[in-house]
Scaffold this active site. Sequence first.
Site, PDB file in Angstrom:
ATOM      1  CB  ILE A   1     -77.609   9.023 -33.544  1.00 48.09           C
ATOM      2  CG1 ILE A   1     -76.354   8.790 -34.378  1.00 48.09           C
ATOM      3  CG2 ILE A   1     -77.251   9.141 -32.057  1.00 48.09           C
ATOM      4  CD1 ILE A   1     -75.477   7.699 -33.909  1.00 48.09           C
TER       5      ILE A   1
ATOM      6  CB  CYS B   1     -80.224   3.749 -32.301  1.00 47.31           C
ATOM      7  SG  CYS B   1     -79.017   4.889 -31.655  1.00 47.31           S
ATOM      8  CB  CYS B   2     -80.889   7.234 -28.303  1.00 45.08           C
ATOM      9  SG  CYS B   2     -79.192   7.384 -28.874  1.00 45.08           S
ATOM     10  N   GLY B   3     -83.805   6.072 -28.687  1.00 40.24           N
ATOM     11  CA  GLY B   3     -85.176   5.864 -28.243  1.00 40.24           C
ATOM     12  C   GLY B   3     -85.474   4.393 -28.039  1.00 40.24           C
ATOM     13  CE  LYS B   4     -85.460   1.005 -33.098  1.00 38.53           C
ATOM     14  NZ  LYS B   4     -84.388   1.087 -34.054  1.00 38.53           N
TER      15      LYS B   4
END
Lengths: 266, 266
Positions: free
Chosen positions: A108, A111-114
Site C-alpha cells: 500500500i 503504490c500510493c507514492g507511485k
Amino acid sequence: MKNDLKKQEAIYTDWEIVKVSQDISQSKHDLVVKEKPLTVFVDGVEIVTLICSPEAYIELGVGFLISEGFINSRNEIKALSCKQEEGLLDIGLYKPLSNTGGFLRRNIASCCGKGRTSLYFINDARQVRPLDSGEMFETKELTMYLDRMEIQAEVFKITGGVHCSALAKDSTFVMFEDIGRHNTVDKLIGYGVLNNIELADKCLILSGRISSEIVIKAARVQIPLLLSRSAPTELALTLADDLNISVIGFARQGSLNIYTHSWRLT
Amino acid sequence: MKNDLKKQEAIYTDWEIVKVSQDISQSKHDLVVKEKPLTVFVDGVEIVTLICSPEAYIELGVGFLISEGFINSRNEIKALSCKQEEGLLDIGLYKPLSNTGGFLRRNIASCCGKGRTSLYFINDARQVRPLDSGEMFETKELTMYLDRMEIQAEVFKITGGVHCSALAKDSTFVMFEDIGRHNTVDKLIGYGVLNNIELADKCLILSGRISSEIVIKAARVQIPLLLSRSAPTELALTLADDLNISVIGFARQGSLNIYTHSWRLT
C-alpha cells in the site's frame, strides 16, 4: 507414447457416477482429474501450498519462484529435492530469500507514492519492467500453435477438467495441462528455465482468460506475446500495454482480437 | 433495471482492438471486464489481497472470512468499513483472530498424524465437519436454476470474461459474476450471511469446475448440493463424499452426471 499414456493416467482416475439423461438414470463410469497439494519450501521454510495436477512438481515450484519474482534465474538454485508422493518440494538457494511471507499482499505504501492503480498489488521489491523486445509473429503461425494445442490437450479431451498452456516458436512447442490456470504457466516457465529454453522469443498460448497475474508472470521472463481463445481483463491489458506485451484474445476459427501492441503481428 | 445497467457498466469497460478475421484487419471496439485488487484487513491487520470484479466488496470480504474458516457467523463482526475507490476493506471483529498468516499453507504435522491425503491442506484449526443434511432436490428444479443462471449472466454474455455462481432454492435466486471463480462463491456466501439467508437448504450452481476448495467453502456454510456445467476433480469428489455433499457435473441440455450422494436427487 507409452510414457505419455502412463503420465496421463497418473493425473486422472476412474469414478462411479449416476448419469441422468432425458429422465433416465444409469450407473456409469467417468474419468476425473486428480488434484493434489504441493507444498513448496525454500531452504526449509514453507512458502506456499499449490493445489495442482500431480505431475511436473519441480517445474511448478521453480516456475512459481521465478514468475512470482522470488528468484530471477536457475543459477540462483543450489539444490532441488522433491518427494512426489507426499507432495513436498524443497528448493535450496545460494542466497537466502529476504521476504517470503507477503507475496499475496499488496504494498500500500509504495503504490500510493507511485499513483498507479494498475500496479497496486505488485510488490515493489519484485517490480517488473517493460520488455525491450521487437519480436514479431505471423497470424498464420499463431493459428497453427492454437490448433496444435487443441489436438494435444489429451487430458482435457478425456476429463474436461484442466486448463492448458503452451510455449511455442517455430519448431519448439512445449505444453502443460493442469487443474490450475496459473499452474500451467508456472510449469511452462519452470520447464523453460530448467532446460535453458529461450523465452523472450516465444508465444504463450492459453486455454483460459488473460488476467493481470498472467501478464506479470509473462513479463518476468520476457515473453512478448499472449494468445488465448478466451477474454482478457482490463487490468491485464493496461499492464500489457505498459510492459510492451501483445495480448490477443478470442482466437477462434480464423478470427482473433488484438488488444495491445498490434504491430507485433504481420 | 437502470441500477443493474449501471452496476454492469462499473464492471466492464471499452477497449480499442484490431480484429483480424479471414486475413482482414479492422479497428474495432470491444468490451472487457475490469479487474481490481481488494485488500482485506481484520482489525487493521492485512490478511489478503483478492483480485476481483469491482463490486460487492463487503460480500466478498465477509464471504472470504467465512468460507476460509476465519469466522463462523455474522455475529462475530463488529464493524465494516469499505473504501470502494481504493479497494480497501476493514472488518472489525469482537474477538481478535489468532492466526492470520498461514491460511494458504498446509498443516504438515497434523496431516501426517491424520493420515488422510485428501485433508492434507486443510488447516486443523479450521477443520470442516460432515453435513447433517437430508435435504433433497428435483432434477427438474436444478435444470431450471441452470437455465436461469445462463439467462441472467449478462456480464459473461457481453465480455466472455467472468465466472458466475448462484444460490438457489424455490423462489430464492441470488447470483454473482466475477473474474475469479472463488470470488463468485465467496460473494454469495457473504451475501447470504449478511442477509440472514438460510444456506443449508440451497443449491450452489457454478459456471466453472468444482475443485476441492469450492467443496470446503460449501461445507463451511452447510450447502448440501453443488451443480456445475463443468467437471469436478477427484479430490473435490473424495471430500464431498466424506462431507455428505452432492456433486453434479456436466449438467447440460437435459443431461447431468451425479458424482456423489445421488440419493439427494429425485
